[in-house]
Every structure is written in C-alpha cells, then in structure tokens.
Design a protein around this motif. Structure first.
Motif, short mmCIF file in Angstrom:
data_model
loop_
_atom_site.label_atom_id
_atom_site.label_comp_id
_atom_site.label_asym_id
_atom_site.label_seq_id
_atom_site.Cartn_x
_atom_site.Cartn_y
_atom_site.Cartn_z
N UNK A 44 8.50 -30.13 74.96
CA UNK A 44 9.66 -29.57 75.61
C UNK A 44 9.76 -30.94 76.79
N UNK A 45 8.70 -31.50 77.17
CA UNK A 45 8.99 -32.42 78.26
C UNK A 45 9.81 -33.74 77.66
N UNK A 46 9.08 -34.02 76.43
CA UNK A 46 9.82 -35.04 75.50
C UNK A 46 11.10 -34.96 75.52
N UNK A 47 11.55 -33.63 75.21
CA UNK A 47 12.97 -33.29 74.61
C UNK A 47 13.73 -33.42 75.76
N UNK A 48 13.17 -32.71 77.08
CA UNK A 48 13.75 -32.44 78.19
C UNK A 48 14.54 -33.83 78.92
N UNK A 49 13.77 -34.96 78.37
CA UNK A 49 14.05 -36.23 78.92
C UNK A 49 15.43 -36.70 78.95
N UNK A 50 16.03 -36.15 77.68
CA UNK A 50 17.25 -36.34 77.27
C UNK A 50 18.46 -35.97 78.41
N UNK A 51 17.93 -34.82 79.27
CA UNK A 51 18.90 -34.25 80.06
C UNK A 51 18.95 -35.36 81.36
N UNK A 52 17.59 -35.74 81.67
CA UNK A 52 17.64 -36.74 82.87
C UNK A 52 18.24 -37.87 82.46
#
Length: 224
Positions: A44-52
C-alpha cells in the motif's frame, strides 16, 4: 485579479503541507511494514507513492504556469521558486518511504531487521515522521524559529544512525551479510528522509527572510 493570483500562491503552500502529511504517513506505515513483515501494508505504501508524485507534478505545473503568466518579482518570485524546491524535497521523502517498504516486501515473510535492532529502527521511523510533520507546520505557519529547530532535531536521527552502524561493525554481529546490507540501506533511507525534511525547513527560512540559514543564524547571533 491579484486576489486570484495570491489564492494560487496559497494553494501551492497548501499542496506542500498535504505532501508533508502524506510522506509522513508513508514513512510511518513503511516502518510498521518493515518491522512487522506486513506485505499488504508495504504494497500500500509503494502504491500510494503515485499520489505523492502526482501532487509534485501538479505543483510544478502550477508554479511554472504562475511564472509564465504573472512574472512574479521579489517575495512572490521567491515563494514560487522555493516552493518548487520544497516540493522536490518532499517528493524525495516519498521515494525514501517507498524504498523502506520495498525492503520489507523483498524479505517477506521474514523481517529485514533483526529483533534486537527493532527499537532503534522504530525510533528512527518515529523521529523521521515528527521531523516532516514539523516541516509541514513550518510551511503552513512560516515560523522561522520552529524551522531553525529542525536541524537540532535531525541530530537525534544522525545519532541513531551511528548507533545502528556500530552494531553492524561489532564483532558479535551474527545476522549475516544480506541482513547487514538491508539494515545499512534502511538506516540510510531514514537519515536521508530527515535531511530532506530539514532542507524544507531551511527553504522556509529563506522564503521568509530572504537569507540562507547559515547567513541568517550568523546575523542573529550576538557578537562576542
């Protein structure tokens, strides 16, 4: 027209605060994933980096558009240019949180960090979160005094990093080379994360005062 312009400047600051919140959350969750060998959380952390990354690119586009349309000068120009640099620092913080999560994913179902080092790594993760949270507050409030505190706060992360490294060099280390590499990388990720948070705070000092931190603190100190 000028009101709309300054609203755009304020929205850039708001985006930076949101980026600081997101990268702090990412590092907190990445630390948990690392120490608990939580694959789902790591993913989930890896995927959420796209939002950043998306916020970073959006802020870049808005800042460049402002430069082109409004041709800001003096303080306003400093705000736009400094915001671009802060956005890059925060985007890099997000990358570093992702790197920690990737180490957790790589070693799953094992934990990459030996149990005896968990307290040090946990404290590094918590300090990193607090540093970037303070950086976000500094962005929102333009509080120079609080900004200047971050460099001292970063010393605690550096001390923990040295402590972590001392374990790796100890003759009693028995966890193997692969684990030593993982711990070395993770320690570096936390250290660099904190460095970028400090960089954000320094840029706020420049934004508010027009002086770089070293120059600002030198003039602020009483003559001996």
């Amino acid at each position: 027209m000028r009101d709309a312009y300054h609203e755009e400047l304020d929205s850039i600051s708001d985006s930076l605060v949101e980026m600081a919140r997101l990268v702090g959350s990412a590092m907190g969750r990445a630390t948990t994933a690392l120490l608990d060998a939580d694959l789902e959380l790591a993913e989930s952390v890896i995927a959420a980096d796209e939002k950043i990354n998306g916020l970073h690119h959006d802020l870049e586009n808005r800042a460049i558009d402002l430069l082109a349309r409004q041709q800001p000068v003096a303080t306003d120009l400093r705000i736009v240019v400094t915001s671009l640099r802060m956005s890059a620092d925060l985007e890099r913080c997000g990358d570093l949180a992702r790197h920690v999560a990737k180490v957790a994913r790589l070693r799953y179902p094992e934990t990459a960090v030996p149990n005896d080092l968990h307290p040090i790594v946990l404290e590094m993760g918590q300090l990193a979160q607090r540093l970037v949270a303070k950086a976000g507050l500094v962005i929102a409030t333009k509080d120079v005094d609080k900004a200047l505190e971050l460099e001292a706060d970063d010393d605690a992360i550096d001390a923990l990093h040295r402590e972590l490294f001392s374990h790796l060099l100890d003759d009693r280390w028995h966890h193997g080379i692969e684990t030593a590499v993982d711990v070395t990388l993770v320690g570096r990720y936390y250290e660099r994360f904190a460095d970028h948070a400090v960089s954000v705070a320094k840029r706020v000092v420049y934004l508010v005062t027009g002086e770089h931190v070293d120059d600002f603190t030198a003039t602020a100190e009483p003559a001996e």
